[in-house]
Design a protein around this motif. Structure first.
Motif, short mmCIF file in Angstrom:
data_model
loop_
_atom_site.label_atom_id
_atom_site.label_comp_id
_atom_site.label_asym_id
_atom_site.label_seq_id
_atom_site.Cartn_x
_atom_site.Cartn_y
_atom_site.Cartn_z
N ALA A 21 -0.26 41.25 90.50
CA ALA A 21 -1.43 40.41 90.78
C ALA A 21 -2.45 40.54 89.66
N SER A 22 -2.73 41.77 89.28
CA SER A 22 -3.69 42.01 88.20
C SER A 22 -3.49 43.42 87.66
N GLY A 23 -3.34 43.50 86.36
CA GLY A 23 -3.41 44.81 85.74
C GLY A 23 -4.86 45.26 85.75
N PHE A 24 -5.13 46.45 85.22
CA PHE A 24 -6.52 46.89 85.17
C PHE A 24 -6.92 47.23 83.75
N LEU A 25 -8.18 47.58 83.59
CA LEU A 25 -8.75 47.76 82.27
C LEU A 25 -8.60 49.21 81.83
N PRO A 26 -7.82 49.47 80.80
CA PRO A 26 -7.74 50.83 80.27
C PRO A 26 -9.07 51.23 79.64
N GLU A 27 -9.35 52.52 79.62
CA GLU A 27 -10.60 53.00 79.04
C GLU A 27 -10.75 52.56 77.59
N LYS A 28 -9.66 52.57 76.82
CA LYS A 28 -9.73 52.19 75.40
C LYS A 28 -10.18 50.73 75.24
N PRO A 168 22.22 24.45 72.76
CA PRO A 168 21.29 24.66 71.65
C PRO A 168 20.24 23.57 71.48
N ASP A 169 20.52 22.37 72.00
CA ASP A 169 19.58 21.26 71.81
C ASP A 169 18.51 21.17 72.89
N ILE A 170 18.65 21.98 73.93
CA ILE A 170 17.66 21.99 75.02
C ILE A 170 16.59 23.01 74.69
N LEU A 171 15.33 22.61 74.82
CA LEU A 171 14.22 23.49 74.52
C LEU A 171 13.98 24.42 75.71
N PHE A 172 14.01 25.73 75.47
CA PHE A 172 13.75 26.72 76.50
C PHE A 172 12.30 27.17 76.39
N VAL A 173 11.52 26.94 77.46
CA VAL A 173 10.10 27.30 77.50
C VAL A 173 9.90 28.30 78.63
N ALA A 174 9.50 29.51 78.29
CA ALA A 174 9.44 30.59 79.28
C ALA A 174 8.02 31.08 79.51
N ASP A 175 7.71 31.34 80.77
CA ASP A 175 6.49 32.05 81.14
C ASP A 175 6.81 33.55 81.14
N GLY A 176 6.13 34.28 80.27
CA GLY A 176 6.38 35.72 80.17
C GLY A 176 5.34 36.57 80.87
N THR A 177 4.47 35.97 81.68
CA THR A 177 3.33 36.69 82.25
C THR A 177 3.76 37.85 83.13
N GLN A 178 4.83 37.67 83.93
CA GLN A 178 5.30 38.75 84.81
C GLN A 178 6.38 39.61 84.16
N TYR A 179 6.59 39.41 82.87
CA TYR A 179 7.65 40.16 82.19
C TYR A 179 7.17 40.97 81.00
N LEU A 180 6.41 40.35 80.11
CA LEU A 180 6.03 41.03 78.88
C LEU A 180 5.18 42.27 79.18
N ILE A 328 -2.66 49.61 97.38
CA ILE A 328 -3.02 48.24 97.01
C ILE A 328 -1.76 47.42 96.73
N THR A 329 -1.58 46.36 97.52
CA THR A 329 -0.44 45.45 97.40
C THR A 329 -0.97 44.02 97.50
N SER A 330 -0.06 43.03 97.58
CA SER A 330 -0.45 41.63 97.76
C SER A 330 0.40 41.00 98.84
N GLN A 331 -0.15 40.00 99.50
CA GLN A 331 0.64 39.16 100.39
C GLN A 331 1.12 37.95 99.59
N ARG A 332 2.41 37.80 99.48
CA ARG A 332 2.99 36.69 98.76
C ARG A 332 4.20 36.18 99.53
N GLY A 333 4.36 34.85 99.58
CA GLY A 333 5.48 34.30 100.31
C GLY A 333 5.40 34.71 101.77
N GLU A 334 6.50 35.24 102.28
CA GLU A 334 6.56 35.65 103.69
C GLU A 334 6.48 37.16 103.86
#
Length: 360
Positions: A21-28, A168-180, A328-334
């Protein structure tokens, strides 16, 4: 292990299982932000005279971290801004493939435009579903999350590499927000054409900053339309009409993008190999515990590879009970979504499962 938890004050207050849901702010990062705004307070435009150098450093830091040349890194405020800008660059109508039930910020913008859309189902046959949909529909682009936000289902980078070789001719567009930020990622060898990411989750860089990584072959296939004075500002945006500049038409926020550079350097210092190993240990332990308690969908258990995000069977009452225990958790889906980053521990997983056992 305690060394990995240093610099995160929130961990002293909560059992924090909510990075999805949200990372937090490191001291640095916090210290950088304080220093930056103090400098702005006392020097105003003099600070901004250095913004070109700072933004160049951020762009190059992102490029080094994910192995993407700096002239193919765009700095954008968040995933949605970057993705919508990208979509406006497609000559329409185009054929698109989406995953049914994927993150709304992917599917909604595509649906709102004049694209011919087909879908692949997210189930136990996900990879086969994608391959079949690409074969039958031959879309111009495939837009998807690498990791699903509701239940953590993950597309492996090896699978995406194989898929790109087949199409190879199809453009792959990825959301990396939950991965990187969860494992080592080499963009140039990934087979993905475009990766867009917000950075407030697993990269712990705060809000208001994100980036796009482009493959060399993207320019010419997409013609973004945004332009402004900022399109010419900086080392890698030398002329009007520059591809990169069309994603950065306005003034860039040195506070937020500077925070991104600090956060990436912190991850680099910790070691992405160490982070990947720790997350793998946590998710495998958690999956076993959750399986024993019958808390997961069967197809999630049957998948060979999964992220460190899980959606557990549970009602709102359980969610509030966990919160009352400072878990701390989140309600998502069911269900109730939990997520584990490198600073989490086996002990915290045990604390979670014991709390669930007590309530159910």
């Amino acid at each position: 292990m305690n060394n990995l938890r240093k610099g995160f004050p929130v961990l002293k207050r909560y059992t924090y299982l909510n990075t999805a849901a949200s990372g937090f702010l490191p001291e640095k990062v916090f210290e950088f932000r304080q220093d930056h705004d103090l400098d702005f307070l006392i020097s105003a435009s003099i600070l901004k005279e250095w913004q070109g150098e700072l933004l160049t450093e951020v762009r190059e830091t992102v490029g080094r971290f994910f192995n993407c040349a700096a002239h193919r890194v765009a700095l954008v405020p968040n995933f949605s801004y970057g993705f919508n800008t990208l979509l406006e660059g497609f000559e329409k109508p185009k054929k698109a493939l989406l995953l049914k039930g994927d993150y709304p910020s992917i599917n909604w913008p595509v649906k709102s435009r004049n694209f011919d859309i087909s879908y692949a189902a997210i189930d136990e046959h996900l990879e086969d579903n994608i391959r079949q949909a690409l074969t039958e529909n031959r879309p111009d682009f495939f837009a998807f999350s690498i990791v699903q936000y509701i239940n953590g289902v993950k597309l492996s980078i090896d699978f995406l590499k194989e898929l790109k070789k087949e199409f190879p001719d199809i453009l792959f567009v990825a959301d990396g927000t939950q991965y990187l930020g969860t494992e080592v990622f080499d963009f140039d060898s990934s087979g993905i054409d475009v990766v867009i990411s917000s950075t407030y989750k697993w990269l712990n860089a705060g809000y208001g900053n994100g980036f796009i990584l482009f493959n060399e072959n993207v320019e010419g296939k997409i013609e973004p339309k945004h332009l402004g004075f900022g399109s010419l500002q900086g080392k890698y945006k030398a002329h009007e009409g520059n591809f990169l500049g069309k994603f950065e038409p306005g003034h860039q926020d040195t506070l937020n993008y500077g925070s991104l550079a600090v956060a990436l350097k912190l991850l680099d210092k910790t070691g992405m190999d160490k982070i990947e190993t720790q997350i793998h240990k946590l998710k495998e332990y958690a999956r076993q515990k959750f399986a024993e308690m019958d808390l997961l969908e069967k197809y999630v258990l049957d998948r060979k590879e999964h992220s460190s995000i899980f959606n557990l069977k549970g009602e709102e009452e359980l969610f509030h009970y966990l919160r009352s225990r400072d878990i701390i958790t989140s309600q998502r889906g069911e269900g109730i979504r939990v997520s584990f980053h490198y600073f989490n521990t086996i002990e915290e997983i045990n604390e979670l499962t014991e709390a669930i056992k007590h309530k159910i």
